[in-house]
Design a protein around this motif. Structure first.
Motif, mmCIF file in Angstrom:
data_model
loop_
_atom_site.group_PDB
_atom_site.id
_atom_site.type_symbol
_atom_site.label_atom_id
_atom_site.label_comp_id
_atom_site.label_asym_id
_atom_site.label_seq_id
_atom_site.Cartn_x
_atom_site.Cartn_y
_atom_site.Cartn_z
ATOM 1 N N ILE A 1 -14.426 4.531 17.175
ATOM 2 C CA ILE A 1 -15.540 5.444 17.465
ATOM 3 C C ILE A 1 -15.237 6.859 16.972
ATOM 4 O O ILE A 1 -16.080 7.491 16.323
ATOM 5 C CB ILE A 1 -15.842 5.458 18.973
ATOM 6 N N ARG A 2 -14.042 7.356 17.233
ATOM 7 C CA ARG A 2 -13.749 8.769 16.977
ATOM 8 C C ARG A 2 -13.183 9.051 15.590
ATOM 9 O O ARG A 2 -13.314 10.178 15.099
ATOM 10 C CB ARG A 2 -12.767 9.282 18.043
ATOM 11 N N LEU A 3 -12.575 8.062 14.967
ATOM 12 C CA LEU A 3 -11.962 8.302 13.663
ATOM 13 C C LEU A 3 -12.670 7.571 12.526
ATOM 14 O O LEU A 3 -12.997 8.176 11.504
ATOM 15 C CB LEU A 3 -10.481 7.878 13.696
ATOM 16 N N ILE A 4 -12.897 6.286 12.692
ATOM 17 C CA ILE A 4 -13.425 5.478 11.591
ATOM 18 C C ILE A 4 -14.891 5.773 11.326
ATOM 19 O O ILE A 4 -15.286 6.019 10.172
ATOM 20 C CB ILE A 4 -13.211 3.980 11.868
ATOM 21 N N LYS B 1 -2.730 5.150 17.159
ATOM 22 C CA LYS B 1 -2.171 4.203 18.138
ATOM 23 C C LYS B 1 -0.874 4.750 18.728
ATOM 24 O O LYS B 1 -0.584 4.535 19.911
ATOM 25 C CB LYS B 1 -1.942 2.847 17.470
ATOM 26 N N ILE B 2 -0.103 5.451 17.915
ATOM 27 C CA ILE B 2 1.132 6.055 18.441
ATOM 28 C C ILE B 2 0.801 7.104 19.489
ATOM 29 O O ILE B 2 1.512 7.257 20.497
ATOM 30 C CB ILE B 2 1.952 6.663 17.284
ATOM 31 N N ARG C 1 -8.224 -4.732 9.037
ATOM 32 C CA ARG C 1 -6.989 -4.322 9.714
ATOM 33 C C ARG C 1 -5.845 -5.273 9.342
ATOM 34 O O ARG C 1 -5.940 -6.484 9.570
ATOM 35 C CB ARG C 1 -7.207 -4.338 11.232
ATOM 36 N N PRO C 2 -4.748 -4.746 8.787
ATOM 37 C CA PRO C 2 -3.621 -5.626 8.418
ATOM 38 C C PRO C 2 -2.988 -6.315 9.618
ATOM 39 O O PRO C 2 -2.382 -7.383 9.468
ATOM 40 C CB PRO C 2 -2.631 -4.671 7.740
ATOM 41 N N ASP C 3 -3.117 -5.714 10.811
ATOM 42 C CA ASP C 3 -2.498 -6.306 11.993
ATOM 43 C C ASP C 3 -3.404 -7.307 12.691
ATOM 44 O O ASP C 3 -3.063 -7.807 13.768
ATOM 45 C CB ASP C 3 -2.086 -5.210 12.975
ATOM 46 N N PHE C 4 -4.554 -7.628 12.098
ATOM 47 C CA PHE C 4 -5.449 -8.642 12.655
ATOM 48 C C PHE C 4 -5.138 -9.964 11.950
ATOM 49 O O PHE C 4 -5.488 -10.166 10.799
ATOM 50 C CB PHE C 4 -6.910 -8.235 12.449
ATOM 51 N N ILE D 1 -9.955 3.742 3.523
ATOM 52 C CA ILE D 1 -9.396 4.675 4.510
ATOM 53 C C ILE D 1 -7.938 4.298 4.766
ATOM 54 O O ILE D 1 -7.643 3.143 5.077
ATOM 55 C CB ILE D 1 -10.204 4.634 5.820
ATOM 56 N N PRO D 2 -7.008 5.219 4.643
ATOM 57 C CA PRO D 2 -5.585 4.882 4.840
ATOM 58 C C PRO D 2 -5.334 4.308 6.225
ATOM 59 O O PRO D 2 -5.821 4.831 7.240
ATOM 60 C CB PRO D 2 -4.866 6.226 4.651
ATOM 61 N N HIS D 3 -4.542 3.225 6.259
ATOM 62 C CA HIS D 3 -4.207 2.598 7.544
ATOM 63 C C HIS D 3 -3.282 3.485 8.369
ATOM 64 O O HIS D 3 -3.175 3.298 9.592
ATOM 65 C CB HIS D 3 -3.554 1.241 7.292
ATOM 66 N N ALA D 4 -2.658 4.464 7.728
ATOM 67 C CA ALA D 4 -1.771 5.366 8.469
ATOM 68 C C ALA D 4 -2.534 6.158 9.522
ATOM 69 O O ALA D 4 -1.957 6.548 10.554
ATOM 70 C CB ALA D 4 -1.075 6.317 7.491
#
Length: 303
Positions: A194-197, A183-184, A110-113, A174-177
């Protein structure tokens, strides 16, 4: 008027057919080379010890005998209990380890980590250096008090630096978008994971799960260190190791005492234990083979 060639009517050139034939021939030869050792082990396991001493190892038993399997399954309750223990450790360890490895790999890409590089360095550092056997033994037995506890086998295999790096490389594709859009919409980090990754990383999960499962299934060293002989049901690999060791000890003791014990099927017993230990894995591997291959290729090559 030009003839329209449909896609299924495209004719391959002789050079393409030659390359394809050579490729399939090479793959078939390689598969045969992988299969022959297993057939040799299988044939030897059903061969009497006298025939092995006289004729050596053969693919087809020159003198058929099931004596080795009779000794291995002499106490069915113990070996069934060993199977149950090993299957339980493998299933629980694979499920838990797979979840932890996937979650760790996802967080580290994660780039935001902000601490991802420092933590990645510490994880990679453990692949180069270790504390050694004595600190490891003291940690498990003295500080964690896991002597004669199955957790001493389960816990050390939950996280592997190699598998974490492999999962991190796969999740990076996997695209970070996708994460940002979720999150938006108000999804939490855990729900995103759980639901996407997880659904998008099925090939990597199958590949890493196979690695973890094989490590737990073949585990015997930690069992030898941390489980005493007083425990009735020990993991399968340790149980089979003890069976072969006892047979070897009996033969060596008899040889030292000038007593002939030629009926002890030591060599065929080694092959029989190999068949007993690898049989379930061979049956399970085809179920995850396509995911395994896809996970290796996608995780190793960035498109």
């Amino acid at each position: 008027m030009k003839e329209v060639i449909e896609p299924h009517d495209v004719r391959r050139s002789p050079s393409d057919m030659l390359v394809k034939t050579i490729g399939y021939g090479f793959i078939g030869l390689f598969a045969l080379c992988c299969l022959l050792p297993f057939l040799l082990v299988l044939g030897t396991s059903f061969t009497s010890e006298a025939a092995i001493r006289q004729n050596g190892f053969n693919f087809w038993p020159s003198e058929f005998s099931t004596f080795a399997y009779q000794i291995v399954f002499e106490n069915p309750g113990l070996i069934i209990g060993s199977y149950v223990v090993t299957i339980g450790i493998t299933v629980v360890g694979t499920a838990t380890g797979l979840f932890l490895v996937a979650m760790t790999g996802y967080a580290l890409q994660r780039p935001d980590f902000h601490y991802r590089n420092k933590i990645s360095f510490f994880i990679y550092f453990t692949t180069l250096f270790s504390g050694g056997l004595v600190p490891y033994y003291l940690l498990i037995t003295q500080y964690l008090s896991l002597k004669d506890n199955y957790l001493a086998i389960l816990l050390p295999g939950l996280l592997s630096p190699f598998l974490i790096i492999m999962m991190k490389s796969f999740v990076r594709s996997i695209p970070h978008a996708i994460t940002e859009s979720a999150k938006i919409d108000g999804a939490s980090d855990f729900n995103i994971f759980i639901r996407l990754i997880l659904p998008m990383t099925t090939p990597a999960l199958a590949t890493i799960g196979l690695f973890i499962a094989l490590a737990y299934w073949n585990e015997w060293y930690n069992s030898l260190l941390f489980l005493s002989p007083d425990i009735e049901y020990r993991p399968l690999q340790l149980f089979l190791y003890n069976v072969v060791t006892k047979a070897d000890f009996i033969r060596n003791s008899a040889a030292a005492s000038n007593v002939q014990l030629r009926d002890v099927p030591l060599e065929s017993m080694k092959m029989a234990t190999a068949i007993v230990a690898t049989g379930p894995v061979i049956l399970f591997f085809p179920l995850v083979q396509r995911y395994f291959i896809k996970g290796i290729t996608v995780g190793a090559v960035k498109g």
